[in-house]
Design an enzyme around this catalytic site. Structure first.
Site, PDB file in Angstrom:
ATOM      1  N   CYS A 116       0.895  -1.183  -0.025  1.00 20.59           N
ATOM      2  CA  CYS A 116      -0.022  -0.053   0.195  1.00 20.59           C
ATOM      3  C   CYS A 116       0.988   1.323  -0.019  1.00 20.59           C
ATOM      4  O   CYS A 116       0.183   2.265  -0.044  1.00 20.59           O
ATOM      5  CB  CYS A 116      -0.864  -0.045   1.284  1.00 20.59           C
ATOM      6  N   HIS A 240      -3.037   6.633   3.191  1.00 18.03           N
ATOM      7  CA  HIS A 240      -3.431   5.188   2.839  1.00 18.03           C
ATOM      8  C   HIS A 240      -4.808   4.900   3.201  1.00 18.03           C
ATOM      9  O   HIS A 240      -4.900   5.326   4.373  1.00 18.03           O
ATOM     10  CB  HIS A 240      -2.289   4.050   3.036  1.00 18.03           C
ATOM     11  N   ASN A 270     -10.048  -0.685   0.852  1.00 20.70           N
ATOM     12  CA  ASN A 270      -8.799  -0.460   0.773  1.00 20.70           C
ATOM     13  C   ASN A 270      -8.323  -1.024  -0.288  1.00 20.70           C
ATOM     14  O   ASN A 270      -8.247  -2.352  -0.745  1.00 20.70           O
ATOM     15  CB  ASN A 270      -8.011  -1.385   1.813  1.00 20.70           C
TER      16      ASN A 270
HETATM   17  N1  ACO Z   1     -17.780  -8.722  11.266  1.00 18.73           N
HETATM   18  C1  ACO Z   1     -18.209  -8.839  12.352  1.00 18.73           C
HETATM   19  N2  ACO Z   1     -17.460  -9.158  13.384  1.00 18.73           N
HETATM   20  C2  ACO Z   1     -16.287  -9.310  13.352  1.00 18.73           C
HETATM   21  C3  ACO Z   1     -15.586  -9.115  11.820  1.00 18.73           C
HETATM   22  C4  ACO Z   1     -16.460  -8.803  10.743  1.00 18.73           C
HETATM   23  N3  ACO Z   1     -16.286  -8.754   9.679  1.00 18.73           N
HETATM   24  N4  ACO Z   1     -14.114  -9.528  11.931  1.00 18.73           N
HETATM   25  C5  ACO Z   1     -13.895  -9.743  13.191  1.00 18.73           C
HETATM   26  N5  ACO Z   1     -15.127  -9.649  14.005  1.00 18.73           N
HETATM   27  C6  ACO Z   1     -15.008  -9.973  15.355  1.00 18.73           C
HETATM   28  C7  ACO Z   1     -14.219 -10.674  15.915  1.00 18.73           C
HETATM   29  O1  ACO Z   1     -14.308 -12.096  15.892  1.00 18.73           O
HETATM   30  C8  ACO Z   1     -13.831 -10.142  17.322  1.00 18.73           C
HETATM   31  O2  ACO Z   1     -14.953 -10.800  18.217  1.00 18.73           O
HETATM   32  P1  ACO Z   1     -14.663 -11.169  19.723  1.00 18.73           P
HETATM   33  O3  ACO Z   1     -14.512  -9.973  20.680  1.00 18.73           O
HETATM   34  O4  ACO Z   1     -15.960 -12.072  20.010  1.00 18.73           O
HETATM   35  O5  ACO Z   1     -13.700 -11.944  19.908  1.00 18.73           O
HETATM   36  C9  ACO Z   1     -14.552  -8.681  17.307  1.00 18.73           C
HETATM   37  O6  ACO Z   1     -15.064  -8.532  16.149  1.00 18.73           O
HETATM   38  C10 ACO Z   1     -13.230  -7.816  17.289  1.00 18.73           C
HETATM   39  O7  ACO Z   1     -12.187  -8.252  16.638  1.00 18.73           O
HETATM   40  P2  ACO Z   1     -10.870  -7.442  16.178  1.00 18.73           P
HETATM   41  O8  ACO Z   1     -10.212  -8.293  15.489  1.00 18.73           O
HETATM   42  O9  ACO Z   1     -10.300  -6.905  17.661  1.00 18.73           O
HETATM   43  O10 ACO Z   1     -11.467  -6.153  15.681  1.00 18.73           O
HETATM   44  P3  ACO Z   1     -10.665  -4.952  15.296  1.00 18.73           P
HETATM   45  O11 ACO Z   1     -11.396  -3.867  15.905  1.00 18.73           O
HETATM   46  O12 ACO Z   1      -9.343  -4.871  15.633  1.00 18.73           O
HETATM   47  O13 ACO Z   1     -11.041  -4.594  13.839  1.00 18.73           O
HETATM   48  C11 ACO Z   1      -9.844  -4.942  11.631  1.00 18.73           C
HETATM   49  C12 ACO Z   1     -10.359  -5.564  12.818  1.00 18.73           C
HETATM   50  C13 ACO Z   1     -11.085  -3.821  10.926  1.00 18.73           C
HETATM   51  C14 ACO Z   1      -9.106  -5.924  10.776  1.00 18.73           C
HETATM   52  C15 ACO Z   1      -8.764  -3.855  12.081  1.00 18.73           C
HETATM   53  O14 ACO Z   1      -7.880  -4.593  13.008  1.00 18.73           O
HETATM   54  C16 ACO Z   1      -7.859  -3.270  11.286  1.00 18.73           C
HETATM   55  O15 ACO Z   1      -8.232  -2.431  10.416  1.00 18.73           O
HETATM   56  N6  ACO Z   1      -6.601  -3.763  10.910  1.00 18.73           N
HETATM   57  C17 ACO Z   1      -5.543  -3.040  10.013  1.00 18.73           C
HETATM   58  C18 ACO Z   1      -5.846  -3.889   8.879  1.00 18.73           C
HETATM   59  C19 ACO Z   1      -5.228  -3.075   7.795  1.00 18.73           C
HETATM   60  O16 ACO Z   1      -5.065  -1.864   7.601  1.00 18.73           O
HETATM   61  N7  ACO Z   1      -4.757  -3.937   6.667  1.00 18.73           N
HETATM   62  C20 ACO Z   1      -4.361  -3.516   5.276  1.00 18.73           C
HETATM   63  C21 ACO Z   1      -2.888  -3.129   5.418  1.00 18.73           C
HETATM   64  S1  ACO Z   1      -2.383  -2.201   3.937  1.00 18.73           S
HETATM   65  C22 ACO Z   1      -1.916  -3.656   2.828  1.00 18.73           C
HETATM   66  O17 ACO Z   1      -0.601  -3.932   2.469  1.00 18.73           O
HETATM   67  C23 ACO Z   1      -2.930  -4.269   2.006  1.00 18.73           C
END
Ligand code: ACO
Length: 322
Positions: A116, A240, A270
């Site tokens: 990214c 980004h 993204n």
């Molecule tokens: N829908 C509903 N619930 C979900 C989902 C979903 N899609 N995904 C996870 N959950 C649940 C989990 O199971 C968890 O449940 P639990 O509390 O019962 O265990 C709860 O939601 C919280 O999960 P987390 O993983 O802690 O959620 P978080 O707030 O961290 O959000 C996310 C997850 C959106 C992936 C976040 O961590 C994030 O944006 N991370 C960065 C990702 C990123 O930027 N990636 C791209 C990098 S760039 C590249 O090179 C492509």
């Protein structure tokens, strides 16, 4: 450290173009595919819908053609094509070769994969080519992440999408736009976000989130220092587009209000290498950038890579002539 040295030939962005596939995938659509809901996705990511479909070459040709038309330059005038992408259409040749042919270019063409951060890596590379004599460079950032996303995996499928943004960068005799830049990589963190050859994107979201904010702010701080400007002098941040909470946390740590960020992720998701140029192009179309404004680009991604650049915006090539 990579400050822009005095006397180096500068460049300005003179044309831009964007391409998104026509197919819209809303959060409601995802609700029918796996256990998730619109409220969770909007609250945790800021994304409401995304575009999916097309090929990396196809989207690149569309955005690249628009950028050349806007700059008013013929294909034969382009001296180099840089295609930032994590999702080439084939392993060999570089997708840039296909795009070069389809756009009718006669120059060298190559892919850059810095996830990214790719468009910012490409921007700095374009300035390097121009410092060595190139007159006009076409920089395109394109990704078709839908092809490497597991559509049964709610951890990743809510985030990734497809798109392309292009920029024509032209040499000027004056100092040009670029004031400071920074390129980073930390290969020790590659296990948190990767896709094997022919595999799907695998991600430890929480860890990526935690590191993303830190490395964006670190990189931006280095670019600001190299440019000799303060964060509060920045008129527009083009970050980004991964997650609204990451952007918000980074803006907060830089001491800048969210209104100064360009955000398109609510409609694009993204799009990796395309996300910064798509956000830049929308800000330009909305008249949010005036000549003389300082703009900060900052990206992060798999690798884990980070990259940033500070430019003083100007589109007038003649203005820079001695
Ligand atoms: N829908 C509903 N619930 C979900 C989902 C979903 N899609 N995904 C996870 N959950 C649940 C989990 O199971 C968890 O449940 P639990 O509390 O019962 O265990 C709860 O939601 C919280 O999960 P987390 O993983 O802690 O959620 P978080 O707030 O961290 O959000 C996310 C997850 C959106 C992936 C976040 O961590 C994030 O944006 N991370 C960065 C990702 C990123 O930027 N990636 C791209 C990098 S760039 C590249 O090179 C492509």
């Amino acid at each position: 450290m990579p400050a822009v040295r005095d006397g180096v030939r500068g460049a300005v962005i003179t044309g831009w173009g964007s391409a998104l596939p026509p197919k819209v995938l809303t959060n409601k659509d995802l609700e029918g595919m796996f256990d998730t809901n619109d409220e969770w996705i909007v609250e945790r990511t800021g994304i409401r819908e995304r575009r999916v479909g097309g090929t990396t070459a196809g989207l690149s040709v569309e955005s690249g053609r628009q950028a050349m038309e806007m700059a008013g330059i013929e294909p034969a005038a382009i001296d180099a094509l840089i295609l930032a992408t994590t999702t080439p259409d084939r392993r060999v040749p570089a997708t840039a070769s296909t795009v070069q042919h389809e756009l009718g270019l006669t120059c060298g063409a190559f892919d850059v994969n810095a996830a990214c951060s790719g468009w910012v890596y490409g921007l700095v590379t374009a300035h390097g080519l121009i410092a060595m004599g190139a007159e006009k460079v076409l920089l395109i950032g394109t990704d078709t992440l839908a092809r490497i996303t597991d559509w049964d995996d709610r951890n990743t499928a809510v985030l990734f999408a497809d798109g392309s943004g292009a920029s024509v960068i032209e040499a000027v005799d004056g100092p040009g736009q670029l004031l400071g830049w920074d390129l980073d990589s930390d290969g020790s963190a590659e296990r948190f976000l990767y896709a094997e050859i022919d595999g799907f994107l695998m991600m430890e979201g929480r860890e990526v989130f935690r590191r993303a904010v830190r490395i964006m702010v670190d990189s931006a701080t280095k670019s600001l220092a190299h440019a000799g400007v303060k964060a509060e002098d920045i008129a527009l941040v083009v970050p980004h587009q991964a997650n609204i909470r990451i952007i918000s946390a980074a803006m907060d740590r830089l001491g800048l209000p969210m209104e100064r960020a360009s955000v398109v992720l609510d409609r694009t998701g993204n799009t990796s290498s395309a996300s910064i140029p798509l956000a830049l192009n929308e800000a330009l179309e909305q008249g949010r950038v005036s000549d003389g404004d300082l703009v900060l680009f900052v990206g992060f991604g798999a690798g884990m890579s980070a990259a940033s650049a500070v430019v003083r915006w100007s589109t007038d090539v003649d203005e820079h002539q001695p």
